[in-house]
Design an enzyme around this catalytic site. Structure first.
Site, PDB file in Angstrom:
ATOM      1  N   GLY A  46       0.840  -1.192   0.000  1.00 24.56           N
ATOM      2  CA  GLY A  46       0.000   0.000   0.000  1.00 24.56           C
ATOM      3  C   GLY A  46       0.870   1.235   0.000  1.00 24.56           C
ATOM      4  O   GLY A  46       2.028   1.190   0.443  1.00 24.56           O
ATOM      5  N   GLN A  51       3.095   9.961   1.268  1.00 25.14           N
ATOM      6  CA  GLN A  51       4.382   9.268   1.379  1.00 25.14           C
ATOM      7  C   GLN A  51       5.313   9.596   0.216  1.00 25.14           C
ATOM      8  O   GLN A  51       6.523   9.376   0.307  1.00 25.14           O
ATOM      9  CB  GLN A  51       4.177   7.751   1.435  1.00 25.14           C
ATOM     10  N   CYS A 102       5.996   0.111   7.518  1.00 24.00           N
ATOM     11  CA  CYS A 102       5.640   1.279   6.713  1.00 24.00           C
ATOM     12  C   CYS A 102       6.837   1.643   5.847  1.00 24.00           C
ATOM     13  O   CYS A 102       7.965   1.698   6.339  1.00 24.00           O
ATOM     14  CB  CYS A 102       5.280   2.451   7.633  1.00 24.00           C
ATOM     15  N   LEU A 103       6.585   1.880   4.566  1.00 24.42           N
ATOM     16  CA  LEU A 103       7.675   2.228   3.659  1.00 24.42           C
ATOM     17  C   LEU A 103       8.361   3.525   4.063  1.00 24.42           C
ATOM     18  O   LEU A 103       9.507   3.761   3.691  1.00 24.42           O
ATOM     19  CB  LEU A 103       7.145   2.335   2.220  1.00 24.42           C
ATOM     20  N   HIS A 144      -4.359   1.612   7.613  1.00 25.24           N
ATOM     21  CA  HIS A 144      -3.012   2.182   7.689  1.00 25.24           C
ATOM     22  C   HIS A 144      -2.851   3.316   6.664  1.00 25.24           C
ATOM     23  O   HIS A 144      -2.361   4.400   6.986  1.00 25.24           O
ATOM     24  CB  HIS A 144      -1.993   1.059   7.445  1.00 25.24           C
ATOM     25  N   GLU A 145      -3.306   3.059   5.433  1.00 28.50           N
ATOM     26  CA  GLU A 145      -3.129   4.066   4.372  1.00 28.50           C
ATOM     27  C   GLU A 145      -4.003   5.299   4.609  1.00 28.50           C
ATOM     28  O   GLU A 145      -3.576   6.432   4.380  1.00 28.50           O
ATOM     29  CB  GLU A 145      -3.448   3.463   2.996  1.00 28.50           C
ATOM     30  N   HIS A 148      -2.541   7.720   6.936  1.00 30.91           N
ATOM     31  CA  HIS A 148      -1.525   8.592   6.331  1.00 30.91           C
ATOM     32  C   HIS A 148      -2.145   9.896   5.838  1.00 30.91           C
ATOM     33  O   HIS A 148      -1.502  10.946   5.854  1.00 30.91           O
ATOM     34  CB  HIS A 148      -0.849   7.901   5.139  1.00 30.91           C
TER      35      HIS A 148
HETATM   36 ZN    ZN Z   1       2.711   3.612   5.918  1.00 34.42          ZN
END
Ligand code: ZN
Length: 176
Positions: A46, A51, A102-103, A144-145, A148
């Protein structure tokens, strides 16, 4: 194919409340394609626009399509979800614990409580209204997304965090 740099928490964009997507023109289409490429290359399951330093309410989600994922997630495995202006309109009372990464926070994972099931509304890449019912892992990735987009990171609500490398065990949470 264009890969976008993924920002980390030292960049304030990650903490901003993102603005609604209102135009579904070529610029948005390019951003979506680049976000999908970036998520795939990372690899992650995701990615939210903040991000990649774009403060807009846009997320892309795609669960792995390997054999294990197919067994576990059925037709949701490998399916690409692009959602503009996603909103959770319904959430199960039941919370479940799971491991997330998380990226934007490489090298770490943590346990987070999430709703087991959510219903999400929003628009697809062309601005058409969509509604998605998700449970378990897919529901977790969406939550989660969407966090953000409001400047929230899973580290804000994680019960425990660790570096999988150091514990010598697999973080089961794919980065998002
Ligand atoms: Zn994330």
């Amino acid at each position: 194919m264009a890969l976008l740099p993924i920002i980390q928490p030292d960049n304030p964009t990650l903490r901003q409340k993102a603005v609604r997507v209102s135009s579904f023109g070529p610029e948005l289409q390019k951003l979506i394609d680049d976000m999908v490429d970036t998520m795939t290359a990372a690899p992650g399951v995701g990615l939210a626009a903040p991000q990649v330093n774009v403060s807009q309410r846009l997320i892309v989600v795609r669960l792995s399509d390997d054999e294990e994922s197919k067994k576990e997630h059925g037709e949701e495995a490998g399916k690409l979800y692009v959602v503009a202006n996603p909103k959770i309109i319904k959430a199960s009372r039941d919370l479940v614990e799971g491991v997330e990464g998380c990226l934007s926070i490489p090298g770490w994972v943590g346990t987070v409580m999430r709703h087991e099931e959510v219903v999400i509304t929003g628009q697809d890449r062309h601005g058409k209204d969509i509604r998605i019912k998700a449970r378990d892992w897919l529901a977790r990735v969406f939550q989660h997304e969407i966090d953000h987009l409001d400047g929230r990171l899973y580290t804000d609500i994680a019960e425990e965090m660790w570096r999988p490398d150091e514990r010598d065990e697999d973080g089961e949470g794919d980065p998002t």
